[in-house]
Design a protein around this motif. Structure first.
Motif, PDB file in Angstrom:
ATOM      1  N   ALA A  45      76.270  36.401-114.022  1.00 32.61           N
ATOM      2  CA  ALA A  45      76.187  35.521-115.195  1.00 32.61           C
ATOM      3  C   ALA A  45      75.610  36.236-116.410  1.00 32.61           C
ATOM      4  O   ALA A  45      75.728  35.743-117.534  1.00 32.61           O
ATOM      5  N   GLN A  46      75.000  37.429-116.195  1.00 34.37           N
ATOM      6  CA  GLN A  46      74.275  38.067-117.293  1.00 34.37           C
ATOM      7  C   GLN A  46      74.757  39.459-117.653  1.00 34.37           C
ATOM      8  O   GLN A  46      74.323  40.015-118.675  1.00 34.37           O
ATOM      9  N   VAL A  47      75.634  40.056-116.853  1.00 35.64           N
ATOM     10  CA  VAL A  47      76.066  41.433-117.134  1.00 35.64           C
ATOM     11  C   VAL A  47      77.595  41.531-117.088  1.00 35.64           C
ATOM     12  O   VAL A  47      78.284  40.641-116.576  1.00 35.64           O
ATOM     13  N   ASP A  48      78.112  42.634-117.612  1.00 34.79           N
ATOM     14  CA  ASP A  48      79.556  42.868-117.631  1.00 34.79           C
ATOM     15  C   ASP A  48      80.005  43.522-116.330  1.00 34.79           C
ATOM     16  O   ASP A  48      79.282  44.348-115.746  1.00 34.79           O
ATOM     17  N   ILE A  49      81.193  43.159-115.888  1.00 34.58           N
ATOM     18  CA  ILE A  49      81.771  43.709-114.667  1.00 34.58           C
ATOM     19  C   ILE A  49      83.192  44.171-114.974  1.00 34.58           C
ATOM     20  O   ILE A  49      83.984  43.419-115.550  1.00 34.58           O
ATOM     21  N   GLY A  50      83.494  45.407-114.609  1.00 36.43           N
ATOM     22  CA  GLY A  50      84.850  45.925-114.830  1.00 36.43           C
ATOM     23  C   GLY A  50      85.411  46.538-113.571  1.00 36.43           C
ATOM     24  O   GLY A  50      84.833  47.488-113.018  1.00 36.43           O
ATOM     25  N   HIS A  51      86.521  45.979-113.073  1.00 39.10           N
ATOM     26  CA  HIS A  51      87.158  46.465-111.836  1.00 39.10           C
ATOM     27  C   HIS A  51      86.147  46.511-110.679  1.00 39.10           C
ATOM     28  O   HIS A  51      86.164  47.440-109.856  1.00 39.10           O
ATOM     29  N   GLY A  52      85.272  45.515-110.626  1.00 37.94           N
ATOM     30  CA  GLY A  52      84.307  45.417-109.539  1.00 37.94           C
ATOM     31  C   GLY A  52      83.013  46.166-109.775  1.00 37.94           C
ATOM     32  O   GLY A  52      82.012  45.915-109.096  1.00 37.94           O
ATOM     33  N   ILE A  53      82.996  47.118-110.733  1.00 42.29           N
ATOM     34  CA  ILE A  53      81.787  47.875-111.027  1.00 42.29           C
ATOM     35  C   ILE A  53      80.889  47.053-111.940  1.00 42.29           C
ATOM     36  O   ILE A  53      81.321  46.608-113.006  1.00 42.29           O
ATOM     37  N   ILE A  54      79.637  46.865-111.515  1.00 43.00           N
ATOM     38  CA  ILE A  54      78.680  46.088-112.306  1.00 43.00           C
ATOM     39  C   ILE A  54      77.995  47.026-113.282  1.00 43.00           C
ATOM     40  O   ILE A  54      77.383  48.022-112.885  1.00 43.00           O
ATOM     41  N   ASN A  55      78.100  46.726-114.553  1.00 41.84           N
ATOM     42  CA  ASN A  55      77.593  47.612-115.598  1.00 41.84           C
ATOM     43  C   ASN A  55      76.065  47.719-115.549  1.00 41.84           C
ATOM     44  O   ASN A  55      75.367  46.727-115.377  1.00 41.84           O
ATOM     45  N   GLY A  56      75.546  48.953-115.708  1.00 40.73           N
ATOM     46  CA  GLY A  56      74.109  49.147-115.823  1.00 40.73           C
ATOM     47  C   GLY A  56      73.476  49.781-114.596  1.00 40.73           C
ATOM     48  O   GLY A  56      74.131  50.030-113.575  1.00 40.73           O
ATOM     49  N   GLU A  57      72.159  50.068-114.731  1.00 42.16           N
ATOM     50  CA  GLU A  57      71.352  50.601-113.640  1.00 42.16           C
ATOM     51  C   GLU A  57      70.455  49.490-113.104  1.00 42.16           C
ATOM     52  O   GLU A  57      69.838  48.748-113.877  1.00 42.16           O
ATOM     53  N   TYR A  58      70.341  49.383-111.776  1.00 42.54           N
ATOM     54  CA  TYR A  58      69.641  48.263-111.153  1.00 42.54           C
ATOM     55  C   TYR A  58      68.490  48.739-110.273  1.00 42.54           C
ATOM     56  O   TYR A  58      68.537  49.826-109.697  1.00 42.54           O
ATOM     57  N   GLU A  59      67.477  47.873-110.167  1.00 41.04           N
ATOM     58  CA  GLU A  59      66.340  48.124-109.283  1.00 41.04           C
ATOM     59  C   GLU A  59      66.357  47.105-108.160  1.00 41.04           C
ATOM     60  O   GLU A  59      66.636  45.916-108.383  1.00 41.04           O
ATOM     61  N   ALA A  60      66.058  47.570-106.955  1.00 42.67           N
ATOM     62  CA  ALA A  60      65.980  46.662-105.807  1.00 42.67           C
ATOM     63  C   ALA A  60      64.726  45.801-105.922  1.00 42.67           C
ATOM     64  O   ALA A  60      63.689  46.253-106.414  1.00 42.67           O
ATOM     65  N   CYS A  61      64.839  44.557-105.497  1.00 43.39           N
ATOM     66  CA  CYS A  61      63.685  43.649-105.510  1.00 43.39           C
ATOM     67  C   CYS A  61      63.653  42.873-104.201  1.00 43.39           C
ATOM     68  O   CYS A  61      64.676  42.697-103.527  1.00 43.39           O
ATOM     69  N   PHE A  62      62.448  42.394-103.845  1.00 40.11           N
ATOM     70  CA  PHE A  62      62.229  41.771-102.552  1.00 40.11           C
ATOM     71  C   PHE A  62      61.397  40.502-102.723  1.00 40.11           C
ATOM     72  O   PHE A  62      60.694  40.340-103.721  1.00 40.11           O
ATOM     73  N   SER A  79      67.621  42.012-103.191  1.00 39.92           N
ATOM     74  CA  SER A  79      68.438  41.685-104.346  1.00 39.92           C
ATOM     75  C   SER A  79      68.252  42.783-105.379  1.00 39.92           C
ATOM     76  O   SER A  79      67.536  43.768-105.132  1.00 39.92           O
ATOM     77  N   PHE A  80      68.897  42.634-106.530  1.00 42.93           N
ATOM     78  CA  PHE A  80      68.823  43.661-107.567  1.00 42.93           C
ATOM     79  C   PHE A  80      68.656  42.998-108.923  1.00 42.93           C
ATOM     80  O   PHE A  80      69.095  41.860-109.146  1.00 42.93           O
ATOM     81  N   VAL A  81      68.014  43.747-109.837  1.00 45.14           N
ATOM     82  CA  VAL A  81      67.801  43.248-111.185  1.00 45.14           C
ATOM     83  C   VAL A  81      67.803  44.430-112.146  1.00 45.14           C
ATOM     84  O   VAL A  81      67.450  45.552-111.760  1.00 45.14           O
ATOM     85  N   CYS A  82      68.231  44.187-113.379  1.00 45.40           N
ATOM     86  CA  CYS A  82      68.195  45.239-114.398  1.00 45.40           C
ATOM     87  C   CYS A  82      67.355  44.753-115.572  1.00 45.40           C
ATOM     88  O   CYS A  82      67.145  43.542-115.737  1.00 45.40           O
ATOM     89  N   PRO A  83      66.846  45.658-116.413  1.00 43.72           N
ATOM     90  CA  PRO A  83      65.958  45.259-117.515  1.00 43.72           C
ATOM     91  C   PRO A  83      66.578  44.266-118.479  1.00 43.72           C
ATOM     92  O   PRO A  83      65.851  43.550-119.179  1.00 43.72           O
ATOM     93  N   GLU A  84      67.905  44.214-118.541  1.00 40.61           N
ATOM     94  CA  GLU A  84      68.565  43.297-119.470  1.00 40.61           C
ATOM     95  C   GLU A  84      68.601  41.864-118.961  1.00 40.61           C
ATOM     96  O   GLU A  84      68.914  40.936-119.722  1.00 40.61           O
ATOM     97  N   MET A  85      68.273  41.650-117.697  1.00 40.82           N
ATOM     98  CA  MET A  85      68.338  40.311-117.124  1.00 40.82           C
ATOM     99  C   MET A  85      67.047  39.525-117.418  1.00 40.82           C
ATOM    100  O   MET A  85      65.961  40.105-117.516  1.00 40.82           O
ATOM    101  N   LEU A  86      67.190  38.201-117.538  1.00 41.26           N
ATOM    102  CA  LEU A  86      66.048  37.339-117.867  1.00 41.26           C
ATOM    103  C   LEU A  86      64.944  37.426-116.819  1.00 41.26           C
ATOM    104  O   LEU A  86      63.758  37.289-117.132  1.00 41.26           O
ATOM    105  N   GLU A  87      65.317  37.668-115.578  1.00 40.42           N
ATOM    106  CA  GLU A  87      64.346  37.646-114.482  1.00 40.42           C
ATOM    107  C   GLU A  87      63.496  38.916-114.416  1.00 40.42           C
ATOM    108  O   GLU A  87      62.467  38.928-113.734  1.00 40.42           O
ATOM    109  N   TYR A  88      63.919  39.968-115.113  1.00 43.63           N
ATOM    110  CA  TYR A  88      63.275  41.271-114.926  1.00 43.63           C
ATOM    111  C   TYR A  88      61.778  41.217-115.206  1.00 43.63           C
ATOM    112  O   TYR A  88      60.963  41.750-114.452  1.00 43.63           O
ATOM    113  N   LYS A  89      61.391  40.565-116.302  1.00 39.29           N
ATOM    114  CA  LYS A  89      59.974  40.543-116.690  1.00 39.29           C
ATOM    115  C   LYS A  89      59.112  39.900-115.608  1.00 39.29           C
ATOM    116  O   LYS A  89      58.053  40.423-115.244  1.00 39.29           O
TER     117      LYS A  89
END
Length: 502
Positions: free
Chosen positions: A90-107, A116-126
């Motif tokens: 809902a928050q990032v771009d996806i092209g041909h299945g590839i999710i744009n950006g670098e992600y960090e694992a979260c638990f 799960s995974f989150v990137c700095p651009e997502m609302l949940e990151y903070k």
């Protein structure tokens, strides 16, 4: 709550392109992941860089790449928590299945064994980052009960932002009479559990939030001091903020409203001009009127709480003021019937006078005098202690039964008027639309799949009729009159699935 982490353990089942990811802080976390892996033999790798690229595969499976993986290729993540995928896509771009950006694992401790995974651009990151920081602080720092206003205090499970010390009119939360003398009052403290981005000072919270979000603490736990989170610009007198806190507190939660005026600052006398008496009186009168609507002429209260036609006006007014406190102030204080009358006196409110005013208003109110008034107060007639089920229940099962049942039609309940026709139309519309537009629509089969005996349990409410008619403007005057005359609030109708409704 999900959290970020600085280190990860990765389990690679031999002979597959899969990887299971686990947090490292507790053995329990790894044990939960190993349960998912089962008997597969794995290569275990410690990852020190929490950075992944992600891809969505078939059936919404998630694949990841990481510079510390054994091979520079995509690995499926079988223990990815799939419900979290919606936050990502809902928050990032996806092209041909590839999710744009670098992600960090979260638990999360609520989803042990999952990642799960989150990137700095997502609302949940903070919030995920703050959760990680809080845990690190709790593991590395000493705990203290000496709190400083404006600081954040942490445990493994919670955070507190300390605002200021105040005095409370009650000794404790659950068992206290009203304390009028400052020497008898308890020192308590105000705090919140989270901060908004625009909250930089203590006054930002005291002027921008209501009681309920601002909480009263009676005991300080030993917690880790995580440093300054808010500038301490507290004026020294909580009464300076009463009107702002009152403005931001919902009148629906009467305890929270009254809690505002139960706290003062040491050495500060009560200043009546800080109390919004008129607005507070209106809120209390609304709750007193609700007390009457909910409880008038209902016999299950004890004698000193009963209000109704058996009493004199004086008895009703006296009992009404007590019943209001008992039912409208949701407070676990065992002595609230002693505490609140004194609080009202202290802040200049005459509870008995307000109850008298509302009672006389009630005597002059005809609840079904016009349709707008009926709509406003129809909960009075909906009270389960007033409704007779037989007056609102239509039973029309004829074919869907193995024996003869009593039949009660809508005509028996409401005659042949427009109300009966409207209820029938609402149900027919629901039957044509798989139960949509109706408060209850349940199909029951007491037969077999080959030889079904099916019936429908339905419930039509006044709100359902209003929606069906697209509001009051779509209702005829005759329909309004029939609703008021019958005191209609809902009807339960049970009928054969394919049968006619009468």
């Amino acid at each position: 709550m999900w959290r970020l982490t600085s280190e990860i353990i990765a389990y690679f089942p031999i002979g597959t392109k899969k990887v299971y990811l686990s947090a490292v802080e507790k053995k329990q976390y790894q044990s939960e992941v190993l349960k998912l892996i089962g008997n597969e033999v794995c290569e275990e790798v410690r990852l020190y860089e929490n950075s992944f690229k992600l891809m969505i595969g078939e059936n919404l499976s998630i694949y990841a790449k990481c510079s510390e993986f054994p091979v520079d290729d995509w690995y499926e993540i079988p223990n990815f928590h799939l419900p979290e995928l919606s936050k990502i896509i809902a928050q990032v771009d996806i092209g041909h299945g590839i999710i744009n950006g670098e992600y960090e694992a979260c638990f999360s401790d609520n989803q042990l064994g999952k990642v799960s995974f989150v990137c700095p651009e997502m609302l949940e990151y903070k919030s995920y980052f703050e959760e990680m920081k809080r845990r690190i602080n709790c593991e590395m720092c000493k705990k203290t009960k000496k709190w400083v206003p404006g600081h954040r205090y942490d445990t493994i499970t919670s955070s507190v932002y300390y605002l200021c010390p105040v005095l409370s009119r009650r000794k404790d939360e659950l068992n206290s009479e009203f304390k009028s003398s400052e020497s008898d009052m308890s020192e308590v403290f105000l705090y919140v559990e989270s901060l908004n981005d625009d909250e930089k000072k203590i006054s930002d919270i005291l002027r921008g939030r209501g009681m309920g979000e601002i909480k009263i603490g009676y005991t300080k736990s030993s917690m880790v001091d995580s440093g300054v989170a808010l500038e301490d610009d507290f004026s020294g007198d909580i009464q300076d903020y009463w009107k702002d806190i009152f403005k931001n507190t919902s009148g629906e939660n009467l305890k929270s409203v009254l809690d505002i005026f139960s706290i003062i600052s040491p050495g500060r006398s009560l200043l009546s001009d800080r109390i919004p008496v008129l607005e507070l009186s209106d809120i209390i009168k609304n709750h007193i009127f609700t007390t009457i609507i909910d409880s008038w002429d209902i016999d299950h209260y004890r004698a000193d709480l009963y209000i109704g036609n058996k009493n004199s006006d004086e008895e009703n007014i006296r009992n009404l003021s007590k019943l209001f406190i008992a039912t409208q102030i949701k407070d676990g204080n065992f002595l609230k019937n002693l505490y609140y009358p004194e609080l009202f006196k202290n802040i200049g409110l005459n509870l008995l006078g307000l109850a008298t005013e509302v009672f006389h208003e009630w005597q002059g109110t005809k609840l079904d005098g016009d349709f707008d008034t009926y709509l406003k107060y129809h909960d009075y007639y909906a009270n389960q202690n007033r409704i007779k089920l037989e007056n609102n229940t239509s039973k029309q099962r004829i074919k869907s039964t193995d024996y003869k049942l009593e039949v009660v039609t809508l005509k028996d309940l409401y005659g042949e008027g427009e109300l009966r026709d409207t209820i029938k139309a609402v149900i027919e519309n629901a039957r044509d639309n798989y139960g949509l537009g109706i408060s209850e629509y349940t199909a029951v089969n007491i037969g077999t799949k080959k030889d079904p005996k099916e019936y429908i349990i339905s419930k039509v409410t006044l709100d359902d009729i209003l929606k069906f008619k697209k509001g009051i403007s779509g209702m005829s005057e005759n329909l309004k009159k029939e609703i008021m005359l019958s005191h209609f609030v809902w009807a339960s109708v049970t009928f054969d699935k394919e049968g006619e409704i009468n």
